[in-house]
Design a protein around this motif. Structure first.
Motif, PDB file in Angstrom:
ATOM      1  N   GLN A 195      44.325  44.295  47.660  1.00 42.77           N
ATOM      2  CA  GLN A 195      43.444  44.937  48.634  1.00 42.77           C
ATOM      3  C   GLN A 195      42.905  43.900  49.617  1.00 42.77           C
ATOM      4  O   GLN A 195      42.038  43.095  49.259  1.00 42.77           O
ATOM      5  CB  GLN A 195      42.270  45.635  47.928  1.00 42.77           C
ATOM      6  N   PRO A 196      43.387  43.876  50.854  1.00 48.50           N
ATOM      7  CA  PRO A 196      42.906  42.866  51.803  1.00 48.50           C
ATOM      8  C   PRO A 196      41.436  43.022  52.153  1.00 48.50           C
ATOM      9  O   PRO A 196      40.837  42.108  52.724  1.00 48.50           O
ATOM     10  CB  PRO A 196      43.795  43.076  53.030  1.00 48.50           C
ATOM     11  N   GLY A 197      40.837  44.172  51.797  1.00 50.82           N
ATOM     12  CA  GLY A 197      39.415  44.371  52.057  1.00 50.82           C
ATOM     13  C   GLY A 197      38.509  43.935  50.922  1.00 50.82           C
ATOM     14  O   GLY A 197      37.290  44.083  51.008  1.00 50.82           O
ATOM     15  N   LEU A 198      39.088  43.396  49.834  1.00 53.62           N
ATOM     16  CA  LEU A 198      38.313  42.913  48.700  1.00 53.62           C
ATOM     17  C   LEU A 198      38.660  41.460  48.405  1.00 53.62           C
ATOM     18  O   LEU A 198      39.680  40.952  48.863  1.00 53.62           O
ATOM     19  CB  LEU A 198      38.596  43.758  47.449  1.00 53.62           C
ATOM     20  N   THR A 199      37.811  40.808  47.621  1.00 51.64           N
ATOM     21  CA  THR A 199      38.104  39.478  47.094  1.00 51.64           C
ATOM     22  C   THR A 199      37.826  39.495  45.597  1.00 51.64           C
ATOM     23  O   THR A 199      37.131  40.378  45.094  1.00 51.64           O
ATOM     24  CB  THR A 199      37.239  38.398  47.770  1.00 51.64           C
ATOM     25  N   GLN A 200      38.344  38.519  44.885  1.00 56.26           N
ATOM     26  CA  GLN A 200      38.208  38.525  43.433  1.00 56.26           C
ATOM     27  C   GLN A 200      36.760  38.317  42.988  1.00 56.26           C
ATOM     28  O   GLN A 200      36.351  38.803  41.935  1.00 56.26           O
ATOM     29  CB  GLN A 200      39.105  37.449  42.807  1.00 56.26           C
ATOM     30  N   THR A 201      35.972  37.592  43.765  1.00 57.97           N
ATOM     31  CA  THR A 201      34.539  37.429  43.517  1.00 57.97           C
ATOM     32  C   THR A 201      33.790  38.303  44.508  1.00 57.97           C
ATOM     33  O   THR A 201      34.183  38.401  45.675  1.00 57.97           O
ATOM     34  CB  THR A 201      34.119  35.955  43.677  1.00 57.97           C
ATOM     35  N   GLY A 202      32.684  38.933  44.056  1.00 59.43           N
ATOM     36  CA  GLY A 202      31.982  39.871  44.921  1.00 59.43           C
ATOM     37  C   GLY A 202      30.968  39.250  45.858  1.00 59.43           C
ATOM     38  O   GLY A 202      30.820  39.696  46.996  1.00 59.43           O
ATOM     39  N   ALA A 203      30.268  38.222  45.390  1.00 58.11           N
ATOM     40  CA  ALA A 203      29.220  37.613  46.208  1.00 58.11           C
ATOM     41  C   ALA A 203      28.752  36.332  45.536  1.00 58.11           C
ATOM     42  O   ALA A 203      29.029  36.077  44.360  1.00 58.11           O
ATOM     43  CB  ALA A 203      28.037  38.572  46.380  1.00 58.11           C
ATOM     44  N   TYR A 204      28.014  35.538  46.307  1.00 60.46           N
ATOM     45  CA  TYR A 204      27.417  34.295  45.819  1.00 60.46           C
ATOM     46  C   TYR A 204      25.986  34.273  46.342  1.00 60.46           C
ATOM     47  O   TYR A 204      25.748  34.427  47.539  1.00 60.46           O
ATOM     48  CB  TYR A 204      28.217  33.107  46.352  1.00 60.46           C
ATOM     49  N   TYR A 205      25.032  34.103  45.446  1.00 60.40           N
ATOM     50  CA  TYR A 205      23.605  34.193  45.780  1.00 60.40           C
ATOM     51  C   TYR A 205      23.242  33.288  46.960  1.00 60.40           C
ATOM     52  O   TYR A 205      23.528  32.094  46.957  1.00 60.40           O
ATOM     53  CB  TYR A 205      22.782  33.810  44.552  1.00 60.40           C
TER      54      TYR A 205
END
Length: 581
Positions: free
Chosen positions: A86-96
Motif C-alpha cells: 500500500q503506497p499510502g501506508l508505511t510499516q510504522t505508524g508514527a513517531y512521537y
C-alpha cells in the motif's frame, strides 16, 4: 489566564522550536514546494509526468479511509506484506513529536531505472520533494512525506543468482564471485527464498523478512549472523543507481568508487535512488538454530551477580562468528535470552551454554521461568514456510492473502510492529573493553540502572567485535562508523504503543503514555552511556532526534561522505532525516 490554559501553553512551548525545525526540513529550507504554494505542479504537469512513465503515476490513499478498499484493509492490516503493498501506508505508524505516516501527493510505481531517472529530473524542475521507498520500514520517517513524489520500487523485485560475477570495469584477471542480483523493491524474503531455500547458498540480510534490500544496505545492514558474514553494506559488490543529474550509473569499486563506497552505509536515500544491487553470497552452513529462555533473580544482589555472569559467559563462549542476536535486560530482575547460532550441531550449541547452565543450576536464587532450550535445523530451511508448517511450528506465519507467493513468510513476533506508534527509540554501540574483568562491574551497574528506567536489549550481532579478520576487513571498507568494528553489541532502548493508522477502529494515539515512554528511554540511555560516553549509533535503528548524528552514524567517515555528496548531489536533491547534506 486560568490554570488549564497556562498548563496547555507550558506544554506547547517546548514543541515550538521542534515544529519549526521539522517544517524547515520538510521544505528543504525552501527548496521544495508545499501543496497550494505558488509554482506547485498543476494537474497538467502531473499528467505530463504520467505519460512519460507509461501511466504508472497515481494518487496514493490510505486504504483504511477509502470505502472501496476499507474491508480488505481491515482484514489484512496486521500483515506486513499487505502494508508494504500500500503506497499510502508505511510499516510504522508514527513517531512521537516527529512524524506521522502520511500519503505522498503522487506515487510512481516504478518498473525500471528509466522510470526513476525521468521522475528525478521532473521533480528537480518542479521543486517537488522526493521520497524513496522499497520496504517502507524507516523509523526516521524517510518512507513518507505529505507534499512529495514517492518513488516506489516495489515492482522492481527480481532476484537472480549468478555463479561467476565480475564487476563492470574490473581489469583482466579479476576474480569471479558467486553473487545475487536483487531489484531495489525486493524484500529479504524474496532474496532468502531464491538464494537459500532454492539455491542452497547464504546472503546476509535483515532479520525482518519484509525489510527492503536497498534501504537496509544503504543504512549499513545487520543480519542475525553478522559476526559470521558481515553487514549488508560490506557484502555489496555493485549497484545500479540513479543520481541527481538523472543519470543511470553502475557503480562498484572500479566505476564511481566514491559513490559506491557512500552507498555502503552512508544513509538511505542520501546519494541517489538504488535500482539494483549485487551481493556476495556465501557457502551455506549446515545448520542455523536458536537458544532461548527467560531467567529471573530473587534479589537485586543476585541479579547483579547474574548479569555479570551472563556477560562473562558471552565474552568467553559466544562472542564469535557462530553466535548472534539478543539478550534483554529488565527492571524486574529478568533476562530474556534469544540467541541464534550457525555452523554448530545442537550438541555443540548446548555445550557452548553448558557452563552457564551448570552455574545457574547450582544456585537456588535463579529460576528459569521460561525453560532454556537449544534447537537447530538444516540451514536451507531457515526461511522455508513449508518446513515450519510441516513440523507444526507457529513462529513463522504466511502472507494470508489470496494469490500471495507461497514462500512469503514473516516471523510471528513481527506482526505486532505493524503501524506501531514509536514513543522513543535510541541505540548505542558498546566497546569491547567494557567486557574486560576490570571494567565489567561498571558495565553491570550501568545495565541494571538503565533497565530500571526502561528495559532494553543488547544486540550482539550488531557489533562486530569477535568477527573473523576477513569479515572485519570488508566492514572496514564501508561508510559506517568504524566504532562498529570494536563494538561487542548494539544497545537498543525503545518503547512504543499499538497501531495508530488513521481509520483503524479503536486506534488511540496516547501522547501521555508516549511522553512517559520518551522520558524513560532517555533516562535509560543516559545511565547506560555513562560507561560509553559519545557512543556511536546505528543509522537504521536510532533516535529521530539523535544528537551529533553525523559523528554518531559515521564517525571519522563524515568528511569523505560529505565530499561524495557534493560531487554527486550538490543541490541536495536527495535529503533524508539525519542524512549527509
Amino acid at each position: 489566564m486560568d490554570r488549564r490554559t497556562l498548563l496547555k501553553a507550558a506544554l506547547a512551548l517546548p514543541l515550538l522550536p521542534l515544529a519549526a525545525k521539522v517544517d524547515a526540513f520538510v521544505t528543504g529550507d525552501g527548496r521544495w514546494l508545499k501543496r497550494g504554494a505558488a509554482g506547485w505542479p498543476t494537474d497538467a504537469d502531473w499528467e505530463s509526468l504520467n505519460r512519460q512513465v507509461g501511466g504508472r503515476l497515481s494518487i496514493p490513499k490510505n486504504p483504511l479511509l477509502d470505502p472501496a478498499t476499507r474491508e480488505e484493509a481491515l482484514a489484512h492490516i496486521g500483515n506486513q506484506f499487505y502494508v508494504g503493498d500500500q503506497p499510502g501506508l508505511t510499516q510504522t505508524g508514527a513517531y512521537y513529536q516527529a512524524w506521522t505516516s502520511t500519503p505522498s501527493a503522487r506515487v510512481l510505481a516504478a518498473e525500471n531505472a528509466q522510470d526513476i531517472a525521468t521522475a528525478v529530473t521532473w521533480a528537480r524542475r518542479h521543486r517537488v520533494r522526493l521520497v524513496i521507498r522499497g520496504g517502507g520500514h524507516s523509523y526516521l520517517g524517510a518512507s513518507n512525506a505529505a507534499d512529495s513524489l514517492l518513488l516506489w520500487t516495489r515492482r522492481m523485485n527480481s532476484v537472480e543468482l549468478v555463479d561467476a560475477f565480475v564487476p563492470q570495469g574490473a581489469g583482466p584477471g579479476a576474480s569471479a564471485l558467486k553473487a545475487v542480483h536483487v531489484g531495489a523493491g525486493a524484500m529479504w524474503i524474496d532474496a532468502y527464498h531464491a538464494v537459500t531455500t532454492v539455491g542452497g547458498r547464504y546472503v546476509l540480510g535483515g532479520g525482518c523478512t519484509t525489510v527492503g534490500c536497498a534501504g537496509f544496505t544503504n543504512g549499513g545492514g545487520f543480519g542475525s549472523l553478522s559476526k559470521a558474514f558481515g553487514t549488508g553494506a560490506s557484502n555489496l559488490l555493485e549497484a545500479e543507481v540513479v543520481t541527481a543529474d538523472g543519470k543511470i550509473r553502475v557503480v562498484n569499486a572500479f566505476q564511481d568508487p566514491e559513490l559506491f563506497w557512500a552507498l555502503k552505509g552512508g544513509g538511505g536515500g542520501s546519494f541517489g535512488v538504488i535500482t539494483r544491487l549485487t551481493f556476495r553470497t556465501h557457502d551455506l552452513p549446515e545448520s542455523i538454530g536458536a537458544a532461548k529462555g527467560r531467567l529471573e533473580a530473587t534479589s537485586d544482589k543476585a541479579f547483579s551477580v547474574l548479569v555479570a555472569q551472563v556477560l562473562r559467559h558471552f565474552r568467553d563462549k559466544l562472542c564469535n562468528p557462530h553466535w548472534g542476536e539478543v539478550m534483554e535486560f529488565h527492571g524486574d530482575r529478568r533476562i530474556d535470552i534469544s540467541m541464534v547460532f550457525q555452523g554448530l550441531s545442537d550438541d555443540e550449541a548446548k555445550a557452548a551454554w553448558q557452563p552457564f547452565l551448570d552455574w545457574v543450576a547450582a544456585r537456588p536464587e535463579y529460576t528459569w521461568v521460561k525453560p532454556f532450550w537449544v534447537r537447530g535445523i538444516p540451514a536451507r530451511y531457515t526461511w522455508d514456510l513449508g518446513f515450519y508448517q510441516k513440523h507444526g511450528l507457529d513462529f513463522a506465519v504466511p502472507d494470508d492473502r489470496p494469490g500471495a507467493p507461497a514462500y512469503h513468510m514473516m516471523w510471528a513476533g513481527d506482526k505486532e510492529q505493524v503501524g506501531t506508534y514509536i514513543h522513543a527509540y535510541t541505540s548505542a554501540w558498546l566497546p569491547s573493553h567494557l567486557l574486560q574483568d576490570g571494567n565489567l562491574q561498571p558495565l553491570v551497574t550501568a545495565i541494571i540502572e538503565a533497565s530500571r528506567e526502561q528495559g532494553f536489549a543488547l544486540h550482539f550481532n550488531k557489533g562486530l567485535f569477535g568477527a573473523s579478520p576477513e569479515t572485519l576487513a570488508r566492514a572496514r571498507d564501508t561508510a559506517m562508523n568504524p566504532e562498529v568494528l570494536d563494538a561487542f553489541a548494539l544497545a537498543i532502548i525503545a518503547t512504543g504503543g499499538p497501531s495508530v493508522f488513521e481509520g483503524l477502529p479503536g486506534a488511540h494515539r496516547d501522547d501521555v503514555k508516549a511522553r512517559q515512554g520518551d522520558g524513560a528511554v532517555r533516562k535509560s540511555y543516559a545511565r547506560l552511556t555513562k560507561i560509553a560516553p559519545g557512543a556511536g549509533a546505528y543509522f537504521s535503528e536510532s533516535d529521530f532526534f539523535q544528537k551529533e548524528y553525523k559523528k554518531a552514524y559515521w564517525g571519522t567517515n563524515v568528511a569523505r561522505l560529505a565530499a561524495a555528496k557534493r560531487q554527486y548531489d550538490p543541490d541536495d536533491t536527495f535529503t533524508v532525516r539525519n542524512g549527509i547534506a
